[in-house]
Design a protein around this motif. Structure first.
Motif, short mmCIF file in Angstrom:
data_model
loop_
_atom_site.label_atom_id
_atom_site.label_comp_id
_atom_site.label_asym_id
_atom_site.label_seq_id
_atom_site.Cartn_x
_atom_site.Cartn_y
_atom_site.Cartn_z
N THR A 72 0.86 -1.19 0.00
CA THR A 72 0.00 0.00 0.00
C THR A 72 0.89 1.23 0.00
N ARG A 73 0.34 2.33 -0.50
CA ARG A 73 1.04 3.61 -0.42
C ARG A 73 0.01 4.72 -0.45
N LYS A 74 0.37 5.85 0.16
CA LYS A 74 -0.52 7.02 0.21
C LYS A 74 -0.27 7.88 -1.02
N VAL A 75 -1.36 8.19 -1.73
CA VAL A 75 -1.29 9.08 -2.88
C VAL A 75 -2.36 10.15 -2.69
N ARG A 76 -1.92 11.40 -2.48
CA ARG A 76 -2.83 12.53 -2.24
C ARG A 76 -3.89 12.19 -1.19
N GLY A 77 -3.46 11.60 -0.09
CA GLY A 77 -4.36 11.31 1.02
C GLY A 77 -5.18 10.04 0.86
N VAL A 78 -5.05 9.35 -0.24
CA VAL A 78 -5.80 8.12 -0.48
C VAL A 78 -4.83 6.94 -0.43
N THR A 79 -5.25 5.85 0.22
CA THR A 79 -4.41 4.66 0.27
C THR A 79 -4.60 3.86 -1.01
N GLU A 80 -3.51 3.71 -1.73
CA GLU A 80 -3.51 2.93 -2.97
C GLU A 80 -3.05 1.52 -2.63
N ARG A 81 -3.83 0.51 -3.05
CA ARG A 81 -3.51 -0.88 -2.76
C ARG A 81 -3.01 -1.57 -4.02
N TYR A 82 -1.95 -2.34 -3.87
CA TYR A 82 -1.44 -3.16 -4.97
C TYR A 82 -1.84 -4.61 -4.70
N TYR A 83 -2.48 -5.21 -5.66
CA TYR A 83 -2.97 -6.58 -5.55
C TYR A 83 -2.08 -7.52 -6.35
N ALA A 84 -1.96 -8.76 -5.87
CA ALA A 84 -1.22 -9.81 -6.57
C ALA A 84 -1.93 -11.13 -6.38
N MET A 85 -1.59 -12.08 -7.20
CA MET A 85 -2.14 -13.43 -7.05
C MET A 85 -1.69 -14.01 -5.72
N ALA A 86 -2.50 -14.86 -5.14
CA ALA A 86 -2.17 -15.49 -3.86
C ALA A 86 -1.23 -16.68 -4.04
N ALA A 87 -1.10 -17.18 -5.28
CA ALA A 87 -0.23 -18.32 -5.57
C ALA A 87 0.17 -18.26 -7.04
N ARG A 88 1.20 -19.03 -7.40
CA ARG A 88 1.68 -19.05 -8.79
C ARG A 88 0.68 -19.72 -9.73
N ALA A 89 -0.07 -20.67 -9.22
CA ALA A 89 -1.03 -21.41 -10.05
C ALA A 89 -2.32 -21.60 -9.28
N ILE A 90 -3.41 -21.64 -10.01
CA ILE A 90 -4.72 -21.91 -9.44
C ILE A 90 -5.09 -23.33 -9.89
N VAL A 91 -5.40 -24.19 -8.94
CA VAL A 91 -5.76 -25.57 -9.25
C VAL A 91 -7.26 -25.72 -9.05
N LEU A 92 -7.94 -26.06 -10.15
CA LEU A 92 -9.38 -26.22 -10.10
C LEU A 92 -9.74 -27.66 -9.81
N PRO A 93 -10.88 -27.88 -9.18
CA PRO A 93 -11.32 -29.26 -8.96
C PRO A 93 -11.70 -29.90 -10.28
N ASP A 94 -11.65 -31.21 -10.33
CA ASP A 94 -12.09 -31.94 -11.52
C ASP A 94 -13.56 -31.60 -11.73
N PRO A 95 -13.93 -31.20 -12.95
CA PRO A 95 -15.33 -30.79 -13.16
C PRO A 95 -16.32 -31.93 -13.06
N GLY A 96 -15.85 -33.17 -13.06
CA GLY A 96 -16.76 -34.30 -12.96
C GLY A 96 -17.43 -34.58 -14.28
N GLU A 97 -18.10 -35.67 -14.33
CA GLU A 97 -18.74 -36.10 -15.57
C GLU A 97 -19.78 -35.08 -16.02
N GLY A 98 -19.60 -34.59 -17.23
CA GLY A 98 -20.57 -33.65 -17.78
C GLY A 98 -20.44 -32.24 -17.24
N GLY A 99 -19.53 -32.01 -16.29
CA GLY A 99 -19.37 -30.69 -15.71
C GLY A 99 -18.60 -29.77 -16.64
N PRO A 100 -18.83 -28.47 -16.53
CA PRO A 100 -18.13 -27.53 -17.41
C PRO A 100 -16.66 -27.42 -17.00
N ASP A 101 -15.81 -27.31 -17.96
CA ASP A 101 -14.40 -27.12 -17.68
C ASP A 101 -14.11 -25.63 -17.84
#
Length: 179
Positions: A72-101
């Motif tokens: 975070t940093r202050k810019v003209r009195g406003v707190t500016e937030r920098y966001y990043a991914m929580a991990a290098r990769a996102i692992v999705l559950p198996d969609p299961g039979e007929g489930g959308p991928d």
């Protein structure tokens, strides 16, 4: 925050997390954050959203743990937030039979949205492999992705790679197929 500091994977385990990653806009926001942190304004510009919409989607991703504030940093009195991914990769559950991928649907949407005059390498191949060959090919593809992820440079333009190695369903033709 360097990607070296991130956990290797975030496993999507809840319905709320799955709904969050299932949205194409949030998928594109996560793509912006995959290499370097960004503010709501930067994300909005890169994804082509209004700041309010960008803020809504980022905060939802933060609430379910997929992204986090890393600076975070202050810019003209406003707190500016920098966001990043929580991990290098996102692992999705198996969609299961007929489930959308979700991953494949987003990949197709991204491919369709990519400039038509840009360089692309798109190929589909049907193979007949032993179980051992199937496993070896899967391992080689994953190793290749890991090798190039290590070479990835955030200063270069994005390139997306999606692969799916699977045994197709055997049986009646899908609805809409012609004989």
């Amino acid at each position: 925050m360097a990607t070296d500091d991130l956990p290797e994977a975030f496993h999507v385990t809840t319905d709320e997390q799955l709904r969050a990653v299932s949205n194409l806009t949030r998928h594109r926001i996560m793509a912006v954050l995959r290499f370097e942190p960004a503010t709501i304004t930067q994300i909005a510009e890169r994804v082509g959203l209004a700041k309010g919409s960008s803020s809504y989607h980022v905060r939802l991703l933060e609430r379910v743990g997929l992204v986090k504030v890393v600076r975070t940093r202050k810019v003209r009195g406003v707190t500016e937030r920098y966001y990043a991914m929580a991990a290098r990769a996102i692992v999705l559950p198996d969609p299961g039979e007929g489930g959308p991928d979700v991953l494949m649907r987003h990949a197709v949407a991204d491919l369709e949205a990519a400039p038509a005059d840009g360089e692309r390498h798109v190929r589909m191949a049907h193979l007949r492999l032993t179980d051992e060959q199937f496993a070896q090919l899967g391992a080689r593809l994953e190793a290749l992705v890991d090798e190039y992820r290590e070479l990835s440079d955030p200063s270069l333009p994005d390139a997306s790679l999606v692969f799916a190695l699977f045994h197709p369903a055997v049986g009646p033709q899908a609805e809409g197929d012609t004989k």
